[in-house]
Every structure is written in structure tokens, then in C-alpha cells.
Design an enzyme around this catalytic site. Structure first.
Site, PDB file in Angstrom:
ATOM      1  N   ASN A   1       0.851  -1.184   0.000  1.00 29.67           N
ATOM      2  CA  ASN A   1       0.000   0.000   0.000  1.00 29.67           C
ATOM      3  C   ASN A   1       0.895   1.244   0.000  1.00 29.67           C
ATOM      4  O   ASN A   1       1.492   1.583   1.027  1.00 29.67           O
ATOM      5  CB  ASN A   1      -0.910  -0.017   1.234  1.00 29.67           C
ATOM      6  CG  ASN A   1      -1.814   1.194   1.321  1.00 29.67           C
ATOM      7  OD1 ASN A   1      -1.959   1.950   0.356  1.00 29.67           O
ATOM      8  ND2 ASN A   1      -2.419   1.392   2.478  1.00 29.67           N
TER       9      ASN A   1
ATOM     10  N   LYS B  91       0.004   4.250  -0.207  1.00 30.48           N
ATOM     11  CA  LYS B  91      -0.689   5.383   0.430  1.00 30.48           C
ATOM     12  C   LYS B  91      -0.525   6.641  -0.437  1.00 30.48           C
ATOM     13  O   LYS B  91      -0.507   6.538  -1.656  1.00 30.48           O
ATOM     14  CB  LYS B  91      -0.202   5.568   1.865  1.00 30.48           C
ATOM     15  CG  LYS B  91      -0.357   4.281   2.693  1.00 30.48           C
ATOM     16  CD  LYS B  91      -0.089   4.472   4.155  1.00 30.48           C
ATOM     17  CE  LYS B  91      -0.254   3.155   4.884  1.00 30.48           C
ATOM     18  NZ  LYS B  91      -0.049   3.295   6.341  1.00 30.48           N
TER      19      LYS B  91
ATOM     20  N   HIS C 143      -9.310   0.594   5.374  1.00 30.43           N
ATOM     21  CA  HIS C 143      -8.046   0.880   6.044  1.00 30.43           C
ATOM     22  C   HIS C 143      -8.281   1.832   7.209  1.00 30.43           C
ATOM     23  O   HIS C 143      -9.116   2.724   7.148  1.00 30.43           O
ATOM     24  CB  HIS C 143      -7.053   1.488   5.051  1.00 30.43           C
ATOM     25  CG  HIS C 143      -5.646   1.507   5.568  1.00 30.43           C
ATOM     26  ND1 HIS C 143      -5.203   2.436   6.477  1.00 30.43           N
ATOM     27  CD2 HIS C 143      -4.590   0.703   5.303  1.00 30.43           C
ATOM     28  CE1 HIS C 143      -3.929   2.208   6.749  1.00 30.43           C
ATOM     29  NE2 HIS C 143      -3.537   1.159   6.051  1.00 30.43           N
TER      30      HIS C 143
ATOM     31  N   GLU D  92      -6.804   4.319   8.284  1.00 28.14           N
ATOM     32  CA  GLU D  92      -6.651   5.751   8.011  1.00 28.14           C
ATOM     33  C   GLU D  92      -7.942   6.337   7.448  1.00 28.14           C
ATOM     34  O   GLU D  92      -8.244   7.509   7.663  1.00 28.14           O
ATOM     35  CB  GLU D  92      -5.469   5.969   7.070  1.00 28.14           C
ATOM     36  CG  GLU D  92      -4.141   5.711   7.769  1.00 28.14           C
ATOM     37  CD  GLU D  92      -3.002   5.371   6.823  1.00 28.14           C
ATOM     38  OE1 GLU D  92      -1.910   5.075   7.335  1.00 28.14           O
ATOM     39  OE2 GLU D  92      -3.201   5.386   5.594  1.00 28.14           O
TER      40      GLU D  92
ATOM     41  N   GLU E 249      -4.938  -5.152  10.849  1.00 25.83           N
ATOM     42  CA  GLU E 249      -3.970  -4.083  11.043  1.00 25.83           C
ATOM     43  C   GLU E 249      -4.249  -3.350  12.352  1.00 25.83           C
ATOM     44  O   GLU E 249      -5.145  -2.493  12.411  1.00 25.83           O
ATOM     45  CB  GLU E 249      -4.046  -3.074   9.890  1.00 25.83           C
ATOM     46  CG  GLU E 249      -3.648  -3.648   8.548  1.00 25.83           C
ATOM     47  CD  GLU E 249      -3.321  -2.539   7.564  1.00 25.83           C
ATOM     48  OE1 GLU E 249      -2.233  -2.579   6.987  1.00 25.83           O
ATOM     49  OE2 GLU E 249      -4.148  -1.626   7.404  1.00 25.83           O
TER      50      GLU E 249
ATOM     51  N   GLY F 259       2.624   2.535  10.827  1.00 27.90           N
ATOM     52  CA  GLY F 259       3.484   3.686  10.632  1.00 27.90           C
ATOM     53  C   GLY F 259       4.174   4.167  11.891  1.00 27.90           C
ATOM     54  O   GLY F 259       4.796   5.232  11.890  1.00 27.90           O
TER      55      GLY F 259
ATOM     56  N   SER G 186       3.554  -1.867  10.309  1.00 25.81           N
ATOM     57  CA  SER G 186       5.010  -1.737  10.399  1.00 25.81           C
ATOM     58  C   SER G 186       5.738  -3.043  10.079  1.00 25.81           C
ATOM     59  O   SER G 186       6.725  -3.399  10.715  1.00 25.81           O
ATOM     60  CB  SER G 186       5.422  -1.204  11.773  1.00 25.81           C
ATOM     61  OG  SER G 186       4.917   0.102  11.992  1.00 25.81           O
TER      62      SER G 186
END
Length: 249
Positions: free
Chosen positions: A10, A12, A94, A96, A166, A172, A212
């Protein structure tokens, strides 16, 4: 049949034409594990470029898709747009988009349904925040997110889903769930598949880990019985992404 290992990248909101071309060319020329399915997800404006450059064996995913087929939805991307661009995957749910853009479980579930009914396969993301983890609500949160999708999908449609667990607190941040933490949640998801969907789904649906993931931790994670691969963020922009793809070699 054993589940095929799966590694998604991904990108992003990162990369420009030159850097994405370099990433794809590097993957095309690398010796990748032939037993691992690889799917990369560039920013939307580079989907067509990526699909034109990538080896046919490498899948390409959008980072989002809308739940309506067309219409007055400024800025959104439809399943038809993706199919017309030869894109065959979408990343949906996701963290985010859940946390920053406030997408709720039901909306995400509708997008998963629209994508699958339109002919796409889906990387469906679930996971808990640090606050939820510390409150021992991980399984409760993940189950709630999965149940929303289960209301929209038929049992057969789960064959088009890869579930990505996740933990939000590990995305991150450099923090990674221990192998035991990852396996515990993956095993709970597999148990849920058997109880809520079907025994076939329990055996066949791939559950991948994201948060990560790097070339340093991927091999140990890959040894876990219910970890069927990875969804990789920042590391997918680097040459070391090849090492993660080859984690089981």
C-alpha cells in the site's frame, strides 16, 4: 489445498510517476516467490500507469472505491472506473479511512459489497486502536467490523476477500504486534469465519497482517499458522519490499 501466501503493498499518498515507475520496474526484474500472490496499490492517479508497467502476475489495487456505480459524487472512484483501467483489487476499510476520514463499519461494508459485485477482489482491513487494545476490546472491535461485512456479503462472496488485520497502533509507528499477538487475533478471525460464514471460508480465506511490517520481522510473522501474508505500508516503497514478498523462501 494450503492457502496461497499474499503480500500487498500500500503506497498510500506517496510517490510520483518517476518513483512509482522505479518501484514497479524493480519488482518486475526481481526474483519473486512464485508461490506468493503480490498486489500493489499506488495513488489513484497512477493506477493506469502501474497497471501498464507491472508484470501481469502482479495485481494492482485501488486504495478506495465508492459504494455507488456512478453519479454526482465528486472526487470518488467507481468500480467501473477501476475495471475499465484493468485494476482488479481494492483496499477497503483501512484504518486511516476509518479514523481520519470517519468511515463507519456499515459504509465500509457497502463498499466491499459493491466492489465484489462489480468484479473486484477486496483487501478488507480491520483492526483496533491502542485505547481499544489496552481495554482488552481487540476481538470485540474486529468482530464488529467483520460482522458489518457479513451482513452485506453472501457466503460465496468471501472467496473474493482477503482480510487484513492491522492494529491501528502499529501502523506507521514502528511498533509491531508480537508474533503471539498477531497469531492470537488471526486465529480469532479464522474461528469467526468458521462460525459466522462457513467451514469452507474458515479454511480458504486468507488473513494477512499489516502494521510496520519490515524485512526484519516478516519471516518470524510468516511462520505463524494463521498469518497468510502481509499488507505492507512504507516498506513497500523500498527495495526491501522484495525481501518481504520472499519471506517464506
Amino acid at each position: 489445498m494450503p492457502r496461497q501466501f499474499f503480500v500487498g503493498g500500500n503506497f498510500k499518498m506517496n510517490g510520483v510517476q518517476e518513483s512509482i515507475t522505479n518501484i514497479v520496474n524493480n519488482l518486475n526484474s526481481a526474483k519473486l516467490d512464485s508461490n506468493t500472490e503480490v498486489v500493489i496499490s499506488p495513488p489513484a492517479v497512477y493506477l493506469a500507469l502501474t497497471r501498464s508497467l507491472a508484470d501481469p502476475k502482479i495485481g494492482v489495487a485501488a486504495q478506495n472505491v465508492y459504494d455507488k456505480p456512478n453519479g454526482a459524487f465528486t472526487g470518488e472512484i467507481s468500480v467501473e472506473h477501476l475495471r475499465d483501467t484493468k485494476v482488479d483489487w481494492a483496499v477497503i476499510g483501512h484504518s486511516e479511512r476509518r479514523v481520519i476520514l470517519k468511515e463507519c463499519d456499515d459504509f465500509i461494508a457497502r463498499k466491499v459489497k459493491a466492489a465484489i459485485e462489480g468484479g473486484l477482489s477486496v483487501i478488507f482491513c480491520v483492526g483496533e486502536t491502542l485505547e481499544e487494545r489496552e481495554a482488552n476490546k481487540t476481538i470485540e472491535v474486529v468482530t464488529r467490523q467483520l460482522n458489518a461485512a457479513a451482513k452485506e456479503l453472501s457466503k460465496e462472496q468471501w472467496a473474493k476477500v482477503v482480510i487484513a488485520y492491522e492494529p491501528v497502533w502499529a501502523i506507521g509507528t514502528g511498533k509491531v504486534a508480537t508474533t503471539e499477538q498477531a497469531q492470537e487475533v488471526h486465529a480469532a478471525i479464522r474461528k469467526w469465519l468458521g462460525e459466522a460464514i462457513s467451514p469452507q471460508a474458515k479454511e480458504d480465506v486468507r488473513i494477512i497482517y499489516g502494521g510496520s511490517v519490515s524485512e526484519k520481522n516478516c519471516r518470524e510473522l510468516a511462520k505463524q499458522p494463521d498469518v497468510d501474508g502481509f499488507l505492507v505500508g512504507g516498506a513497500s516503497l523500498k527495495p526491501a519490499f522484495v525481501d518481504i514478498i520472499n519471506a517464506r523462501i
